[in-house]
Design a protein around this motif. Structure first.
Motif, PDB file in Angstrom:
ATOM      1  N   LEU A  17      32.256  18.078 -41.800  1.00  0.00           N
ATOM      2  CA  LEU A  17      32.219  18.431 -40.382  1.00  0.00           C
ATOM      3  C   LEU A  17      31.479  17.372 -39.576  1.00  0.00           C
ATOM      4  O   LEU A  17      31.935  16.980 -38.484  1.00  0.00           O
ATOM      5  CB  LEU A  17      31.539  19.794 -40.203  1.00  0.00           C
ATOM      6  CG  LEU A  17      31.364  20.272 -38.761  1.00  0.00           C
ATOM      7  CD1 LEU A  17      32.699  20.380 -38.050  1.00  0.00           C
ATOM      8  CD2 LEU A  17      30.626  21.615 -38.727  1.00  0.00           C
ATOM      9  N   ARG A  55      35.413  29.011 -46.249  1.00  0.00           N
ATOM     10  CA  ARG A  55      34.902  28.249 -45.094  1.00  0.00           C
ATOM     11  C   ARG A  55      35.974  28.005 -44.035  1.00  0.00           C
ATOM     12  O   ARG A  55      35.763  27.253 -43.099  1.00  0.00           O
ATOM     13  CB  ARG A  55      34.322  26.910 -45.580  1.00  0.00           C
ATOM     14  CG  ARG A  55      33.014  27.095 -46.343  1.00  0.00           C
ATOM     15  CD  ARG A  55      32.623  25.832 -47.089  1.00  0.00           C
ATOM     16  NE  ARG A  55      31.317  25.983 -47.716  1.00  0.00           N
ATOM     17  CZ  ARG A  55      31.117  26.592 -48.883  1.00  0.00           C
ATOM     18  NH1 ARG A  55      32.151  27.103 -49.551  1.00  0.00           N
ATOM     19  NH2 ARG A  55      29.903  26.686 -49.392  1.00  0.00           N
ATOM     20  N   GLU A  57      29.463  20.424 -44.905  1.00  0.00           N
ATOM     21  CA  GLU A  57      28.751  20.041 -43.679  1.00  0.00           C
ATOM     22  C   GLU A  57      28.878  18.545 -43.429  1.00  0.00           C
ATOM     23  O   GLU A  57      28.991  18.102 -42.277  1.00  0.00           O
ATOM     24  CB  GLU A  57      27.275  20.444 -43.792  1.00  0.00           C
ATOM     25  CG  GLU A  57      27.071  21.948 -43.767  1.00  0.00           C
ATOM     26  CD  GLU A  57      25.660  22.346 -44.146  1.00  0.00           C
ATOM     27  OE1 GLU A  57      25.080  23.186 -43.438  1.00  0.00           O
ATOM     28  OE2 GLU A  57      25.124  21.815 -45.136  1.00  0.00           O
ATOM     29  N   PHE A  76      27.560  26.042 -41.919  1.00  0.00           N
ATOM     30  CA  PHE A  76      28.844  25.363 -41.766  1.00  0.00           C
ATOM     31  C   PHE A  76      29.798  26.184 -40.915  1.00  0.00           C
ATOM     32  O   PHE A  76      30.415  25.674 -39.972  1.00  0.00           O
ATOM     33  CB  PHE A  76      29.484  25.089 -43.134  1.00  0.00           C
ATOM     34  CG  PHE A  76      30.901  24.571 -43.018  1.00  0.00           C
ATOM     35  CD1 PHE A  76      31.139  23.235 -42.766  1.00  0.00           C
ATOM     36  CD2 PHE A  76      31.993  25.432 -43.102  1.00  0.00           C
ATOM     37  CE1 PHE A  76      32.440  22.763 -42.619  1.00  0.00           C
ATOM     38  CE2 PHE A  76      33.295  24.968 -42.965  1.00  0.00           C
ATOM     39  CZ  PHE A  76      33.510  23.623 -42.719  1.00  0.00           C
ATOM     40  N   TYR A  89      31.279  24.954 -37.485  1.00  0.00           N
ATOM     41  CA  TYR A  89      32.721  24.711 -37.507  1.00  0.00           C
ATOM     42  C   TYR A  89      33.412  25.600 -36.473  1.00  0.00           C
ATOM     43  O   TYR A  89      34.346  25.166 -35.776  1.00  0.00           O
ATOM     44  CB  TYR A  89      33.266  24.980 -38.906  1.00  0.00           C
ATOM     45  CG  TYR A  89      34.712  24.574 -39.104  1.00  0.00           C
ATOM     46  CD1 TYR A  89      35.202  23.375 -38.595  1.00  0.00           C
ATOM     47  CD2 TYR A  89      35.595  25.390 -39.807  1.00  0.00           C
ATOM     48  CE1 TYR A  89      36.526  22.999 -38.775  1.00  0.00           C
ATOM     49  CE2 TYR A  89      36.921  25.030 -39.999  1.00  0.00           C
ATOM     50  CZ  TYR A  89      37.378  23.841 -39.474  1.00  0.00           C
ATOM     51  OH  TYR A  89      38.688  23.469 -39.657  1.00  0.00           O
TER      52      TYR A  89
END
Length: 564
Positions: A151, A21, A148, A93, A97
């Protein structure tokens, strides 16, 4: 499976999740924890690595794979665009992001284009509202995973929605505990220990092995060093050698004023890892304070060869020029550090110090204010602002900022001395005495300033017994520290005169002789001591001998008869 194997297994799987990620700061922290586990404690045959990712459709989705590659190459907008219509938590995500980082990148470009580095809070990330609108309904429906939620918490924090941000971040760590960046965001939102104690973590997360690491860090951030050191010691006992804990202790020792211990730890780390730049700016600060020019020069040349475009490198070089009194060059490098990382609190603080040296007080004030906006828990920025207003002879303003420092560091005698000085400037003698007495009660062995000020204040109030008490303490403290301070003549002269007035001539004479024997004292003080000695001799010569208590055997009694 034993605890170390479980921990190793969790770290390995977390590292994979984080790197997929693009959360590289947390992945680096996890990797450092992995490297600190002795290999002889790991039984590889009992490891159960998570293989679910291999059958996850997202992992073989061409758009996702391309977006990941673009993300790594910092083509954030293109990565976000490719994933816009993709389903799945991982793709969503990475898409959001990427959008967030694209907004941050544009924000930094705007700051440099408009020259608003000193007022960067006027420039905002324009993507925050869109990301919030997408994640908000999903948060309410509990459809966000741990990443998530992280974030979403960061976005809410940037929108100044502190309570909602904390709620999202706390939920995030309960889903995925090993996202160290999430723990750091929680720390940033906690301004005091009461806020920390009010955080509603689940029972499971409080029992997780990472929780004490967070606990030590937040206590260090809030200047609760004794508690933080205690937790670090317990963790070292449990996990053995751990670089993260060593760095935490080094930072704490530096901020609490124990430069010697902090320097020792940082030099040990650097010896083991000579190409490390992280946290070496702290070492450069210590070398600067200790005036170790050769060592600081060597450090600056070393990090310059490793990576000249790191913020830490620029800070170290800035400190090098600052120590050489080349303040304009120092500011250039501190600015360069902030261009590389505009949120680097230490860069703003150090630049403020250099502006003071150049007597550029407006820019110094702006630099310190930027540091406070970034980290209101850092006492150095508050103290710097107070110092500027103190120099400008504005004690009312200075007092406000020094008051913030004593809230953050109630046991730091320097902060109380600064407040005492402001009260003196405002002719508030009793308040000044209270501040200096509080500084003295903090039992800082290096604290001479508060004793001197208390002695002088009581002299001015003609409370001579109190003045004598603090003058004596000043001399005792100087002897304990083995300091040859020429200013101690004031205390010695006062005590000599004080004893003379009280007709304690032997003590007065002894003090005068000490003044005459001390080669570090000024000639003027010695001349005054000689004059006082002559005065003492004159007093003794004029004092009649008292025979009342002596037995007179040669004097006849009234009844004695004499023969002619």
């Amino acid at each position: 499976m034993n605890f170390e194997n479980e921990r190793f297994n969790e770290l390995i799987n977390s590292y994979k999740e984080l790197t997929e990620r693009g959360l590289y700061t947390s992945a680096k922290w996890v990797a450092e924890q992995l490297s600190n586990i002795p290999q002889n404690q790991i039984h590889t045959e009992s490891l159960t690595l998570n293989n679910k990712q291999e059958i996850n459709p997202e992992n073989i989705n061409p758009n996702y794979l391309l977006a990941r590659s673009l993300f790594d190459l910092k083509e954030y907008r293109r990565a976000s665009f490719l994933l816009k219509n993709q389903t799945g938590n991982k793709s969503r995500f990475l898409q959001l992001y990427s959008l967030f980082l694209a907004g941050e990148k544009r924000k930094e470009e705007e700051i440099y284009e408009t020259g608003k580095m000193m007022s960067q809070h006027d420039v905002v990330n324009r993507e925050l509202a869109e990301i919030k609108n997408i994640l908000d309904p999903l948060f309410n429906e509990d459809k966000l995973d741990g990443f998530e939620l992280f974030l979403f918490g960061v976005v809410l924090k940037n929108l100044k929605l502190k309570k909602q941000a904390l709620k999202s971040l706390i939920r995030s760590v309960s889903y995925f505990p090993l996202n160290w960046s999430c723990w750091l965001e929680i720390c940033d939102l906690c301004d005091d220990i009461e806020t920390v104690n009010s955080l509603e973590f689940s029972k499971d997360i409080k029992q997780h092995w990472i929780f004490p690491f967070f606990n030590s860090h937040i206590h260090m951030e809030l200047n609760k060093y004794d508690k933080a050191f205690q937790i670090c010691k317990e963790l070292e006992t449990k996990y053995g050698e751990n670089e993260h804990l060593k760095i935490e202790i080094a930072k704490g020792r530096y901020l609490s004023g124990d430069f010697e211990e902090s320097q020792k730890i940082l030099e040990e780390i650097r010896q083991k890892d000579p190409f490390r730049i992280d946290n070496m700016d702290i070492l450069s600060n210590i070398l600067f304070v200790n005036q170790e020019k050769a060592e600081l020069s060597h450090l600056a040349h070393s990090v310059m060869e490793i990576d000249k475009f790191r913020p830490e490198t620029c800070i170290i070089i800035g400190n090098y020029y600052g120590l050489r009194c080349e303040h304009e060059k120092a500011i250039i490098y501190f600015k360069r550090a902030l261009e590389l990382d505009v949120n680097y609190t230490s860069g703003w603080i150090l630049m403020g110090h250099e502006f003071i040296e150049l007597k550029n007080f407006p820019n110094a004030i702006q630099a310190y204010r930027m540091a406070i906006d970034l980290n209101p828990k850092d006492y150095r920025a508050w103290y710097g602002l107070g110092h500027v207003y103190e120099i400008l002879q504005l004690p009312m303003y200075a007092l406000y900022y020094f008051n913030q420092t004593v809230k953050l560091r109630p046991f730091d005698s320097r902060m109380w001395c600064a407040m005492g000085n402001c009260h003196e400037m405002m002719n508030e003698t009793q308040n000044a005495i209270k501040c200096y007495q509080r500084a003295e009660r903090n039992t800082d062995p290096q604290n001479i300033i508060s004793l001197r000020h208390l002695a002088k204040l009581f002299e001015n109030l003609t409370q001579l017994e109190n003045a004598a008490y603090y003058h004596k303490k000043t001399l005792i403290r100087l002897d304990e520290l083995n300091l040859n301070d020429p200013d101690k003549i004031d205390s010695m002269s006062f005590l000599a005169n004080y004893y003379k007035e009280r007709h304690e001539l032997e003590k007065a004479e002894e003090m005068c002789n000490k003044i005459l024997e001390d080669s570090n004292l000024e000639q003027k003080g010695k001349e005054e001591a000689q004059a006082l000695l002559r005065e003492i001799m004159s007093i003794r010569a004029q004092t009649p001998i008292n025979f009342s208590n002596e037995r007179m055997t040669i004097s006849p009694s009234p009844s004695t008869k004499f023969d002619p």
